[in-house]
Scaffold this motif. Structure first.
Motif, short mmCIF file in Angstrom:
data_model
loop_
_atom_site.label_atom_id
_atom_site.label_comp_id
_atom_site.label_asym_id
_atom_site.label_seq_id
_atom_site.Cartn_x
_atom_site.Cartn_y
_atom_site.Cartn_z
N THR A 160 0.81 -1.22 0.00
CA THR A 160 0.00 0.00 0.00
C THR A 160 0.84 1.26 0.00
N ALA A 161 2.10 1.17 0.42
CA ALA A 161 2.96 2.35 0.43
C ALA A 161 3.04 2.98 -0.95
N GLN A 162 2.99 2.16 -2.00
CA GLN A 162 3.09 2.68 -3.35
C GLN A 162 1.92 3.62 -3.67
N ALA A 163 0.71 3.17 -3.37
CA ALA A 163 -0.47 4.01 -3.64
C ALA A 163 -0.52 5.19 -2.69
N ALA A 164 -0.12 4.98 -1.43
CA ALA A 164 -0.13 6.07 -0.45
C ALA A 164 0.88 7.15 -0.82
N PHE A 165 1.95 6.77 -1.48
CA PHE A 165 2.94 7.73 -1.98
C PHE A 165 2.25 8.71 -2.93
N LEU A 166 1.42 8.18 -3.81
CA LEU A 166 0.66 9.03 -4.73
C LEU A 166 -0.31 9.92 -3.96
N GLY A 167 -0.94 9.34 -2.92
CA GLY A 167 -1.86 10.11 -2.10
C GLY A 167 -1.17 11.25 -1.36
N GLY A 168 0.03 11.00 -0.86
CA GLY A 168 0.79 12.04 -0.18
C GLY A 168 1.18 13.17 -1.12
N TYR A 169 1.58 12.81 -2.33
CA TYR A 169 1.93 13.81 -3.32
C TYR A 169 0.72 14.68 -3.64
N ILE B 252 0.24 -0.85 13.67
CA ILE B 252 0.57 -2.16 13.12
C ILE B 252 0.88 -1.99 11.63
N PRO B 253 1.61 -2.92 11.02
CA PRO B 253 2.06 -2.75 9.63
C PRO B 253 0.97 -2.37 8.63
N PRO B 254 -0.22 -2.99 8.65
CA PRO B 254 -1.23 -2.60 7.65
C PRO B 254 -1.71 -1.15 7.79
N VAL B 255 -1.46 -0.55 8.95
CA VAL B 255 -1.81 0.87 9.16
C VAL B 255 -0.62 1.75 8.83
N THR B 256 0.53 1.46 9.41
CA THR B 256 1.69 2.34 9.23
C THR B 256 2.21 2.35 7.81
N ILE B 257 1.93 1.32 7.03
CA ILE B 257 2.37 1.31 5.63
C ILE B 257 1.71 2.43 4.84
N PHE B 258 0.44 2.74 5.16
CA PHE B 258 -0.22 3.89 4.55
C PHE B 258 0.49 5.18 4.95
N MET B 259 0.79 5.30 6.23
CA MET B 259 1.38 6.52 6.77
C MET B 259 2.80 6.73 6.23
N ASP B 260 3.54 5.63 6.06
CA ASP B 260 4.88 5.71 5.48
C ASP B 260 4.82 6.26 4.05
N GLY B 261 3.99 5.64 3.23
CA GLY B 261 3.90 6.06 1.84
C GLY B 261 3.41 7.49 1.72
N PHE B 262 2.42 7.84 2.54
CA PHE B 262 1.86 9.20 2.53
C PHE B 262 2.94 10.22 2.87
N TYR B 263 3.68 9.97 3.94
CA TYR B 263 4.75 10.87 4.37
C TYR B 263 5.77 11.05 3.24
N ASP B 264 6.19 9.94 2.65
CA ASP B 264 7.23 10.02 1.62
C ASP B 264 6.73 10.68 0.33
N GLY B 265 5.44 10.50 0.04
CA GLY B 265 4.88 11.18 -1.11
C GLY B 265 4.91 12.70 -0.94
N VAL B 266 4.66 13.16 0.28
CA VAL B 266 4.75 14.59 0.57
C VAL B 266 6.19 15.08 0.40
N GLN B 267 7.14 14.30 0.91
CA GLN B 267 8.55 14.69 0.79
C GLN B 267 8.99 14.71 -0.68
N TYR B 268 8.48 13.80 -1.46
CA TYR B 268 8.82 13.78 -2.89
C TYR B 268 8.28 15.03 -3.57
N TYR B 269 7.05 15.42 -3.22
CA TYR B 269 6.48 16.66 -3.74
C TYR B 269 7.38 17.84 -3.37
N ASN B 270 7.79 17.90 -2.11
CA ASN B 270 8.65 18.99 -1.67
C ASN B 270 9.95 19.04 -2.47
N SER B 271 10.54 17.87 -2.72
CA SER B 271 11.81 17.83 -3.45
C SER B 271 11.65 18.24 -4.91
#
Length: 362
Positions: free
Chosen positions: A148-157, A176-195
């Motif tokens: 899910t991190a992959q899709a959440a990355f898009l969501g964060g962006y 737990i992993p099924p929850v934090t995986i969303f939060m990981d991808g979301f966070y990193d998508g925001v950072q990618y947008y910033n970069s």
């Protein structure tokens, strides 16, 4: 977590919004004991045990039940599904289904892993499948998991692009992993947008480096705790919120309404405009995973004697995860956003953009 990118990836094209999700498994694995190629008998009994939140949670439990019911209808049989209210219900609920001679028992969620493993170990003649957990290595247990991190990355962006305050927030039910995986991808998508844009959009509610420090409600229930958690993010200036954990988003909806502010919500698991259309006007998008289609396929294969323990791993490449359309927000987001997301998705699929979470399926 590591993110690498090439700006040339933004020239690729892919489709982010998905309406039909097809999941592909990994390499072939040995068939479980008792498997055969015989067609399903009319007395085949598929069964399911929910996590807390119930089958009307408009999220992962509901999608799981829709999947098993879909398979049962096609097979001409009736599924037997039981709800868990609290953690102590897991093992007794599974035991009750074993006593009813279920041929396959699908357990919904990471929290049911221990009870599932114990039951599968003691009942090798019964097939099991578990959603959001791949820790069980038994011939009669099939994991159904999603990167899910992959899709959440898009969501964060998308969240970073849409935010007017420069602050977005996320909170979860349980860390737990099924929850934090969303939060990981979301966070990193925001950072990618910033970069990419030279911005400094901030993320509240999750420390991606420490992996334990964040905003959590302690469960998946829509309650005052979930509402106050969402309110805290709003009070700190977040104008886009990602609640991760089944019904807790319903409490975020109430917090947003009470605030009187223009706050956008991001849904999880399903395209929430379909499962809860009443809140469509406040949904920026949803981060989806193909629970319904994967459950339906696993149950159908078990009925046909083709069960194996090879994990299903949903990714952007096989459309097992994805980002929903913007629906009511289509005219509100930046005109170039969809094209950027298409290119990012293509970059993730090709490997030019690497999205990694400690919770990603291995």
């Amino acid at each position: 977590m590591r993110i690498t990118s090439r700006k040339s990836a933004l020239a690729g094209l892919a489709v982010v919004g998905i309406s039909t999700m097809l999941l592909a498994g990994c390499a072939p694995a040995p068939e479980a004991p008792g498997s055969s190629d015989k067609p399903a008998a009319s007395d085949f009994l598929p069964c399911m045990v929910s996590d807390s939140g119930g089958f009307d949670d408009k999220s992962f439990n509901q999608l799981g039940k829709q999947g098993i019911d879909e398979a049962a209808t096609k097979l001409g049989v009736k599924a037997n599904s039981v709800e868990s209210k609290v953690e102590t219900d897991y093992a007794p609920n599974i035991t009750s289904l074993i006593a009813q001679n279920c041929n396959i028992i699908v357990t919904v969620g990471f929290n049911l892993a221990a009870a599932t493993k114990d039951a599968a170990t003691a009942n090798t003649d019964i097939n099991f499948a578990i959603i959001d957990d791949n820790s069980i290595d038994l011939p009669n247990v099939k994991p159904i998991v999603f990167d899910t991190a992959q899709a959440a990355f898009l969501g964060g962006y998308a969240a970073a692009s849409y935010s007017k305050s420069g602050i977005v927030g996320t909170f979860g039910g349980i860390p737990i992993p099924p929850v934090t995986i969303f939060m990981d991808g979301f966070y990193d998508g925001v950072q990618y947008y910033n970069s990419q844009k030279g911005k400094d959009v901030k993320v509240l509610g999750w420390d991606v480096k420490k992996q334990k420090e964040g905003a959590f409600t302690g469960g998946f229930e829509a309650n005052d705790t979930a509402k106050s958690t969402a309110k805290n993010l709003i009070d700190q200036g977040a104008d886009v919120i990602l609640p991760v954990g089944g019904p807790i988003y319903q409490s975020a909806v109430q917090a947003i309404k009470d605030s009187g502010k223009d706050i956008a919500l991001i849904g999880v698991d399903a395209d929430v405009t379909q499962t809860d259309p009443d809140i469509t006007p406040m949904l920026l998008t949803s981060i989806m995973k193909g629970i319904q289609v994967s459950v339906a396929e696993v149950v159908s294969e078990a009925a046909a004697g083709k069960f194996d323990n090879t994990p299903y791993v949903g990714t952007l490449a096989n459309n097992g995860v994805g980002l929903a359309p913007f629906h009511d927000f289509a005219s509100k987001v930046d005109p170039g956003l969809q094209g950027e997301l298409d290119a990012i998705k293509a970059g993730i699929i090709s490997g030019k953009i690497t999205v990694e979470s400690p919770s990603s399926p291995k």
